[in-house]
Each structure stands twice: as C-alpha cells, then as structure tokens.
Scaffold this active site. Structure first.
Site, short mmCIF file in Angstrom:
data_model
loop_
_atom_site.label_atom_id
_atom_site.label_comp_id
_atom_site.label_asym_id
_atom_site.label_seq_id
_atom_site.Cartn_x
_atom_site.Cartn_y
_atom_site.Cartn_z
N GLU A 1 -48.78 -14.39 -52.71
CA GLU A 1 -48.09 -12.90 -52.81
C GLU A 1 -48.66 -12.40 -54.23
O GLU A 1 -48.60 -12.38 -55.08
CB GLU A 1 -46.71 -13.13 -53.08
CG GLU A 1 -45.77 -13.90 -52.06
CD GLU A 1 -44.35 -13.43 -52.25
OE1 GLU A 1 -44.04 -12.75 -51.16
OE2 GLU A 1 -43.86 -13.71 -53.05
N HIS B 1 -41.04 -17.63 -57.17
CA HIS B 1 -41.26 -16.29 -57.12
C HIS B 1 -41.99 -15.55 -58.27
O HIS B 1 -41.47 -15.86 -59.26
CB HIS B 1 -40.42 -15.66 -56.21
CG HIS B 1 -40.44 -14.43 -55.82
ND1 HIS B 1 -40.62 -13.32 -56.29
CD2 HIS B 1 -40.76 -13.99 -54.45
CE1 HIS B 1 -40.92 -12.24 -55.70
NE2 HIS B 1 -41.25 -12.50 -54.41
N GLY C 1 -43.44 -5.01 -52.80
CA GLY C 1 -42.59 -4.02 -53.04
C GLY C 1 -43.40 -2.73 -53.47
O GLY C 1 -42.56 -1.69 -53.56
N ASN D 1 -37.02 -12.67 -47.44
CA ASN D 1 -36.46 -12.97 -48.72
C ASN D 1 -35.83 -11.75 -49.18
O ASN D 1 -36.35 -10.55 -49.45
CB ASN D 1 -37.76 -13.20 -49.93
CG ASN D 1 -37.21 -13.22 -51.43
OD1 ASN D 1 -36.06 -13.30 -51.53
ND2 ASN D 1 -38.22 -13.12 -52.10
N GLU E 1 -41.18 -12.93 -59.44
CA GLU E 1 -40.03 -12.19 -60.10
C GLU E 1 -39.34 -13.24 -61.03
O GLU E 1 -38.99 -12.83 -61.98
CB GLU E 1 -39.11 -11.60 -59.13
CG GLU E 1 -39.68 -10.17 -58.57
CD GLU E 1 -38.97 -10.12 -57.08
OE1 GLU E 1 -38.28 -10.42 -56.70
OE2 GLU E 1 -39.96 -9.13 -56.53
N SER F 1 -45.28 -6.65 -49.01
CA SER F 1 -45.42 -5.30 -48.27
C SER F 1 -45.76 -5.58 -46.75
O SER F 1 -46.57 -4.65 -46.22
CB SER F 1 -46.06 -4.25 -48.84
OG SER F 1 -45.88 -3.89 -50.08
N LYS G 1 -33.81 -11.44 -51.72
CA LYS G 1 -33.83 -11.06 -53.13
C LYS G 1 -32.30 -10.68 -53.56
O LYS G 1 -31.36 -11.34 -53.10
CB LYS G 1 -34.66 -9.90 -53.69
CG LYS G 1 -36.35 -10.08 -53.32
CD LYS G 1 -37.29 -9.30 -53.64
CE LYS G 1 -38.65 -9.60 -53.04
NZ LYS G 1 -39.68 -8.81 -53.63
P1 PGA Z 1 -41.87 -7.23 -49.95
O1 PGA Z 1 -41.67 -8.42 -51.15
O2 PGA Z 1 -42.20 -7.45 -48.80
O3 PGA Z 1 -40.93 -6.29 -50.36
O4 PGA Z 1 -43.35 -6.57 -50.73
C1 PGA Z 1 -42.22 -9.86 -50.75
C2 PGA Z 1 -41.66 -10.83 -51.64
O5 PGA Z 1 -41.52 -10.47 -52.89
O6 PGA Z 1 -41.41 -11.83 -51.08
#
Ligand code: PGA
Length: 256
Positions: free
Chosen positions: A168, A96, A174, A9, A98, A214, A11
């Site tokens: 998640e 997601h 992140g 992803n 976000e 992560s 983003k």
């Molecule tokens: P990340 O993001 O691997 O940077 O933690 C995962 C995600 O938001 O899908």
C-alpha cells in the site's frame, strides 16, 4: 494457484448498526453464492460480532484491523488473538500505515504482531509501502525491503498459506491517486523476489500480495490483472456494498 483475496478495511467507520446494515446488504447480494476468491471484511472491533452474524450463511469472512501480542492481562484497551478467534475471525491486518504513522508501530512491533497471528493459526495481512517522499527520492524499494524482511522474520516458509502482504503506497491511500498497474506490478514482483530469497520459491508462490491504495471498481480490473497482484485491500470503496461487490465481481470474473 493463488486465490484472490478481496479484503475491505473499514478503518474507524461503521459502528454496530451501520455495520450490520451493510453486512446484511452484502449477504443478501451474494446469498447462496460461493466464491473462487476469498472475500473478507475487517470492521472496527465493536462491530465484529454483528458482521460475523450477518455473514453466518455466506462465504464472506470477517477479520480484525489490529491485535495485541499478548493473550490476556493488564493491557488496557487491547484485544488478543484468542478473543478474535472466539468471534471466528480468520484474518488480522497488521502494520497498516495508519498504525505505523499515528500509533508508532515500528517494524519490530509489526513483526511481533505478525508472529503472534501466525502462531495462533490465523491469517496475517501485513501492510508495507512507502511514503510520497520515499517514492520521490527513489528510496522506496529499500523502505519496502526493510518492512518485508521484518515481517518474514516473524514466520517461516510453513506459514506461506496464511501470510499475506498488502503493498500500500502511502501516497495512494485515501487520496484517490492510485499506483499505475505497472508501478504495482513492479513492486509486487519485487516483494515476491524478496520472499523467494528468504522462504524459497515454493513458499513465495503461495504468498498472496494484495494491492491497496484507492482501489475501486474503475481501476480494479487493470490492477488485479497484473501477474503478481493477488487481490486488494480496500478502504474507501469497501464502505459501500455496491462498490465492494463490484470489485469482488471483477475478481471472480478474472479468476486468473
Ligand atoms: P483506500 O484505503 O482504499 O481508501 O485508499 C486502503 C487502505 O488503507 O487499506
């Protein structure tokens, strides 16, 4: 048997030229190879055509990070499943954290998008996961239960092959902090039990449940080895061809 899905992803990273460069790098690294897993990259909309082109003679797939529920019309700034299909996208990430946090997507909105994606015979990756305070006050299972229930309402057991859940935990996205393999397995098993209750055992056995938060080369093996972890939704570590390829190699090696 469930095939691993290793999904990147990106983003709001990687405009067309950077995206092309990295997709070319991945294509070159895996040239002529087939995967036991499925490998997917979800770039920003504007970069999708460049990634599709770079992946043309490879086993990599391209997906989208979002979609609208309508097919066309006066919805300024939105993109439809028809448009994504024209670009040969096969997967759409829906809900997601976000999108839920910054763009006000409720369980109802996420369900409507999931419904649209499944109806259009695309694959849906529906994201669920609790925030830190919900983990701390022990309400996390209830939060995830509600999110999963809404997503399951959007389809039925016939959609199991094209329905993917990404667990998640928001506190692990992140942040560099990862759920332990035990925490991930506990939640994945719980999510599978919820799917069994609603869609039955045969269908829930087909649904892939990805871990996200992560995931990186250093922890992928332990996470992917868990019985109910069927792949990863990878943010940060998907922005470099090397680290994404390393995770994919691990999945290919374990191939449970
Ligand atoms: P990340 O993001 O691997 O940077 O933690 C995962 C995600 O938001 O899908």
């Amino acid at each position: 048997m469930r095939k691993y899905l290793i999904a990147g992803n990106w983003k709001m990273n990687m405009g067309p030229s950077e995206a092309k460069e990295m997709a070319d790098e991945l294509a070159a690294a895996w040239k002529g190879k087939t995967f036991n897993s499925e490998a997917l990259i979800c770039p920003p909309y504007v970069s999708i055509p460049f990634v599709v082109k770079a992946f043309r003679d490879t086993a990599f797939q391209t997906g989208s990070q979002n979609v609208h529920t309508k097919d066309n019309g006066a919805y300024t700034g939105e993109i439809s499943t028809t448009m994504l299909k024209e670009l040969t996208c096969s997967y759409v990430i829906v809900g997601h954290s976000e999108r839920r946090e910054y763009f006000g997507e409720t369980d109802e909105v996420v369900a409507a998008k999931t419904h649209r994606v499944l109806q259009e015979e695309l694959n849906a990756i529906v994201c669920v996961g609790e925030k830190l305070e919900q983990r701390k006050d022990n309400s996390y299972k209830n939060v995830v239960k509600k999110q999963v229930a809404a997503a399951l309402e959007a389809g039925d057991s016939n959609d199991a092959d094209r329905f993917v859940i990404a667990y998640e935990p928001v506190w692990a996205i992140g942040t560099g902090e990862t759920a332990t393999a035990e925490q991930a397995q506990e939640m994945h098993e719980y999510i599978r039990s919820l799917i069994t209750e609603t869609w039955g055992g045969e269908a829930s056995d087909k649904v892939r449940i990805l871990y996200g938060g992560s995931m990186k080369p250093g922890n992928a093996e332990e996470l992917l080895s868990q019985k109910d972890v069927d792949g990863g939704l990878i943010g940060g570590a998907s922005l470099k061809a090397d680290s994404f390829s390393e995770i994919l190699e691990i999945a290919e090696r374990i191939n449970k």
